[in-house]
Design an enzyme around this catalytic site. Structure first.
Site, PDB file in Angstrom:
ATOM      1  N   HIS A 128       0.880  -1.217   0.112  1.00 57.62           N
ATOM      2  CA  HIS A 128      -0.137   0.116  -0.098  1.00 57.62           C
ATOM      3  C   HIS A 128       0.764   1.191   0.210  1.00 57.62           C
ATOM      4  CE1 HIS A 128      -3.862   2.133   0.703  1.00 57.62           C
ATOM      5  NE2 HIS A 128      -2.902   3.070   1.385  1.00 57.62           N
ATOM      6  N   CYS A 129       0.878   1.974  -1.183  1.00 55.44           N
ATOM      7  CA  CYS A 129       1.567   3.172  -1.041  1.00 55.44           C
ATOM      8  C   CYS A 129       1.100   4.477  -0.747  1.00 55.44           C
ATOM      9  CB  CYS A 129       2.288   3.444  -2.572  1.00 55.44           C
ATOM     10  SG  CYS A 129       3.224   4.866  -2.963  1.00 55.44           S
ATOM     11  N   PRO A 130       1.248   5.272   0.278  1.00 57.65           N
ATOM     12  CA  PRO A 130       0.949   6.412   0.679  1.00 57.65           C
ATOM     13  C   PRO A 130       1.011   7.551  -0.128  1.00 57.65           C
ATOM     14  CG  PRO A 130       3.052   6.001   1.759  1.00 57.65           C
ATOM     15  CD  PRO A 130       2.499   4.653   1.105  1.00 57.65           C
ATOM     16  N   ASN A 133      -1.940   6.983  -2.297  1.00 56.08           N
ATOM     17  CA  ASN A 133      -3.053   6.548  -1.321  1.00 56.08           C
ATOM     18  C   ASN A 133      -3.885   5.413  -1.796  1.00 56.08           C
ATOM     19  OD1 ASN A 133      -4.578   7.045   0.961  1.00 56.08           O
ATOM     20  ND2 ASN A 133      -6.141   8.373  -0.101  1.00 56.08           N
TER      21      ASN A 133
END
Length: 412
Positions: A128-130, A133
């Site tokens: 999950h890449c911030p 998002n």
């Protein structure tokens, strides 16, 4: 108009809210600042449009910006692809080889994992890449990796523009002391800038240069990490699973020969599983081509073994010996704990002295596990999961075998 309709389709309009997050806000701000400053510096001070080189440079800057934004927005809005809610394998017998997701009320297909941020089981989840998002997975892996390649290239071009702008505009004002370096500045003096290179312009250019260089280094490193796993037809999670498989086999001396099932043998074949001319990755996100020695459930069976092993190892209890307020970077717990905080959005759990924790993994300075809220039912009580400093806990020394036998007698 066709570009916009491709970028954001009607079905994905509700996903626009993903941009209202610190990750996309920072990422788009960096892209906007670097692109805008590079174009302004080129046109006004360094390379005007009335020259052939200036026109080509301007087109290249626009090209980088469009390609970067195209791949970025596709990574955000196309998404990784999700396993349908309540999904079950076609053959009921295959269910014994799969993990069940209580949140999605269905089984996890091979290569899928549940994301707590997205609250869905993600196809071929990488992480999950911030910054987008969203999760990086099956459907947007190529867009995400292309963005990681194009962003450093575009920022490198911009950084060159910033450096040359400051050098050419300050050449007559500051003595650099480079007596052995002879640079022909005649071409620069042939035109008058549209406006003076003032102190605010210098400050803005210097700030944009810092952003461009930082982005080039940081995002460039992420690209090499991603391309490394893609060439092996893995994800970051699967690389970790493979490492744990080797550790499990070595720990228990089982003599098993674990073969990663999705490596097709050559880097080119693995590369084509993610990158295609159509932009759509191969496969439906549920079934996958596998190594001749393996089957569709080779990796899922290994995951079940690791999960069972995790339960066994997590029975070793830890007791909190220091209070911890749940801060992300607690300076009061030491400089190493402060600087070595896990780079993840997973939660931190506050501890009070005497709390019981079942740790499952960790680093030298931090641990991850479950804090037991109901002390009377450690095996099945309510728990809170997250990270906490290793120095705040100590291992409980007790006779595991005796404890197990006692619990068995109570159960009988």
């Amino acid at each position: 108009m066709n570009f916009l309709s491709t970028l954001v389709t009607f079905q994905n309009l509700h996903e626009v809210r993903r941009l209202c997050h610190w990750g996309p806000i920072i990422a788009l701000s960096v892209i906007g600042i670097c692109s805008t400053m590079a174009i302004l510096d080129s046109i006004i001070w360094y390379w005007p449009l009335d020259t052939t080189g200036g026109s080509i440079n301007f087109i290249m800057l626009l090209n980088w910006t469009v390609l970067i934004l195209y791949n970025y927005f596709n990574a955000v809005f196309v998404g990784p692809g999700y396993i349908p809610l309540g999904w079950k394998p076609e053959t009921q017998q295959d269910a014994q080889y799969l993990q069940y997701c209580r949140v999605c009320q269905g089984y996890k297909a091979p290569r899928s994992h549940h994301c707590r941020k997205c609250n869905r089981c993600v196809m071929k989840m990488d992480h999950h890449c911030p910054w987008i998002n969203n999760c990086c997975g099956h459907q947007n892996h190529a867009y995400f990796t292309s963005f990681l390649l194009l962003a450093p290239l575009g920022c490198s071009h911009s950084a060159i523009i910033f450096i040359m702008t400051m050098y050419t505009q300050l050449y007559e004002r500051i003595s650099f002391g480079w007596s052995t370096v002879k640079i022909d500045m005649s071409a620069v003096r042939q035109f008058q800038p549209l406006m003076p290179f003032s102190v605010p312009a210098f400050a803005a250019t210097l700030f944009a240069l810092g952003l461009a260089l930082g982005t080039t280094i940081a995002v460039g490193m992420l690209f090499f990490i991603q391309i490394k796993v893609i060439l092996r037809n893995k994800t970051s999670i699967e690389s970790w699973i493979e490492e744990k498989a080797k550790d499990r086999i070595q720990h228990y001396q089982t003599g098993e020969d674990f073969t990663f099932p999705y490596d097709l043998g050559t880097r080119w074949l693995n590369f084509k599983q993610v990158f295609t001319w159509s932009g759509t990755p191969k496969g439906d996100g549920i079934g996958w081509p596998v190594h001749p020695k393996c089957n569709q459930h080779t990796l899922t069976i290994e995951q079940l073994k690791q999960k069972a092993d995790k339960r066994v190892r997590s029975q070793v209890q830890y007791r909190a010996v220091e209070d911890y307020n749940g801060a992300c970077c607690p300076l009061s717990k030491g400089l190493q704990t402060f600087f070595r905080t896990p780079c993840t959005e997973e939660p931190r759990i506050p501890l009070n002295r005497g709390d019981t924790i079942l740790a499952t993994r960790g680093t030298k300075w931090w641990m991850y596990g479950d804090k037991v809220l109901n002390e009377g039912h450690i095996s099945g009580g309510e728990r809170v999961r997250g990270w906490f400093p290793r120095r705040c806990v100590e291992k409980c020394h007790y006779d595991t075998a005796a404890s197990d036998s006692t619990s068995d007698k109570k159960a009988n």
